[in-house]
Design a protein around this motif. Structure first.
Motif, PDB file in Angstrom:
ATOM      1  N   ASP A 253      12.216 -31.812  -7.989  1.00 51.51           N
ATOM      2  CA  ASP A 253      11.644 -32.004  -9.343  1.00 51.51           C
ATOM      3  C   ASP A 253      11.841 -33.451  -9.734  1.00 51.51           C
TER       4      ASP A 253
ATOM      5  N   SER B 220       8.806 -35.823 -10.775  1.00 52.64           N
ATOM      6  CA  SER B 220       8.743 -36.426 -12.219  1.00 52.64           C
ATOM      7  C   SER B 220       8.706 -37.875 -12.191  1.00 52.64           C
TER       8      SER B 220
ATOM      9  N   THR C 106       1.434 -38.503 -16.911  1.00 53.99           N
ATOM     10  CA  THR C 106       1.157 -37.263 -17.145  1.00 53.99           C
ATOM     11  C   THR C 106       2.413 -36.400 -16.942  1.00 53.99           C
ATOM     12  N   ARG C 107       2.051 -35.021 -17.189  1.00 54.14           N
ATOM     13  CA  ARG C 107       3.081 -33.972 -17.244  1.00 54.14           C
ATOM     14  C   ARG C 107       3.198 -33.323 -15.752  1.00 54.14           C
ATOM     15  N   ASP C 108       4.400 -32.766 -15.449  1.00 58.55           N
ATOM     16  CA  ASP C 108       4.772 -32.236 -13.981  1.00 58.55           C
ATOM     17  C   ASP C 108       4.210 -30.647 -14.281  1.00 58.55           C
ATOM     18  N   THR C 109       3.199 -30.612 -13.584  1.00 61.25           N
ATOM     19  CA  THR C 109       2.240 -29.283 -13.829  1.00 61.25           C
ATOM     20  C   THR C 109       2.105 -28.789 -12.305  1.00 61.25           C
TER      21      THR C 109
ATOM     22  N   ALA D 293       4.796 -38.228 -11.862  1.00 60.49           N
ATOM     23  CA  ALA D 293       4.111 -37.929 -12.800  1.00 60.49           C
ATOM     24  C   ALA D 293       4.375 -39.049 -14.284  1.00 60.49           C
ATOM     25  N   HIS D 294       5.792 -39.592 -14.306  1.00 55.42           N
ATOM     26  CA  HIS D 294       6.100 -40.287 -15.286  1.00 55.42           C
ATOM     27  C   HIS D 294       5.307 -41.548 -15.259  1.00 55.42           C
TER      28      HIS D 294
END
Length: 297
Positions: free
Chosen positions: A230, A234, A242-245, A237-238
């Motif tokens: 995770d 992240s 964007t978001r962690d999807t 993503a950061h």
């Protein structure tokens, strides 16, 4: 007052030795006789004994002069000599291990290993490894971040290496000194501006993810979901804003799978250090495998 011969006799040295130190200003003469001959007082004997004691430690004459001028210079001079001697001993240990490596290998391997060893200094320099990482890292990475990555990625040569460590470092030196094949930049996609990532954020954040992955790697646990993965996702993503999807994880997994790999570098680094602690490369591979397993259809 003593003549130069009398001083030499009292000190148990030759006249040539007394004249040598006198000519270099380490042993001042008290007066000169009417005939121009040197004369020394009793304090010259103490000074000459101190000079001999310092020279017994192989201190260079300029360093001896520093100590005679200032007593507090002795500590600095001794510290400098210890550093120099440590470097000389390290070089001798590397030479010994390299010779042992050549002595113990099969005759058919000797020529190749000799060329590998001959390609680096003794003890070896880490400069080629640092240059390799400066080529690998993004061009606009902040100097502070780049220095931190290089410090973490470049192994320091052990001061007392085994023959196997000498061979591993020689291979690492050859690997990082060789030109990169092909014309394209052999760098990960996230280094390229058109991919939308900010590499500085990636390299700053991956340290924590690698640290979290180190424990299961040491325990020889298979790559799996959890806090380390995770944190790993992240970071990317950061860096991309964007978001962690699930969709991002599938995209990231494909990107990382297509990136060029330098597993050989990290394998040799582990052999050089001889440490059970996972390398950043081992942690990165473990996390990529965990991500691939999670996102596989």
């Amino acid at each position: 007052m003593w003549s130069i011969g009398e001083l030499a006799e009292h000190a148990g040295v030759t006249v040539k030795t007394v004249r040598f130190y006198s000519d270099r200003g380490l042993l001042p003469e008290a007066v000169r006789s009417a005939g121009g001959h040197r004369r020394y007082g009793p304090e010259a004997l103490d000074r000459l004994r101190l000079i001999r004691a310092l020279r017994t430690l192989d201190l260079p004459v300029p360093d001896v002069g520093r100590v005679l001028e200032r007593q507090d210079a002795l500590e600095d001079v001794v510290a400098g000599q210890l550093r120099e001697l440590g470097s000389q001993l390290a070089a001798l240990r590397w030479r010994e291990a390299a010779l042992q490596l050549l002595h113990d290998c099969a005759p058919g391997e000797r020529a190749e290993r000799l060329l590998l060893i001959g390609g680096m200094t003794t003890p070896p320099s880490t400069a080629p490894l640092a240059r390799f990482w400066r080529r690998w890292l993004p061009a606009r990475l902040p100097a502070r971040v780049a220095a931190s990555v290089i410090e973490l990625a470049v192994p320091q040569p052990p001061s007392d290496p085994t023959p196997a460590q000498v061979l591993a470092f020689a291979r690492l030196h050859a690997f990082t000194s060789a030109p990169c094949p092909g014309t394209d930049q052999p760098q990960p996609a996230v280094h390229r501006p058109d991919q939308g990532y900010r590499p500085a954020l990636i390299y700053e954040g991956l340290t924590e993810a690698y640290a979290l992955a180190a424990a299961p790697i040491r325990e020889r646990r298979a790559p799996h979901e959890g806090e380390a993965l995770d944190c790993f996702v992240s970071v990317y993503a950061h860096a991309r804003g964007t978001r962690d999807t699930p969709a991002f994880r599938r995209h990231l997994s494909g990107q990382l799978a297509a990136d060029p790999r330098i597993d050989h570098y990290w394998q040799l680094t582990a052999e050089v250090t001889g440490s059970p602690e996972p390398t950043p490369g081992a942690a990165h591979d473990w996390l990529c495998t965990a991500l691939e397993a999670q996102t596989a259809p």
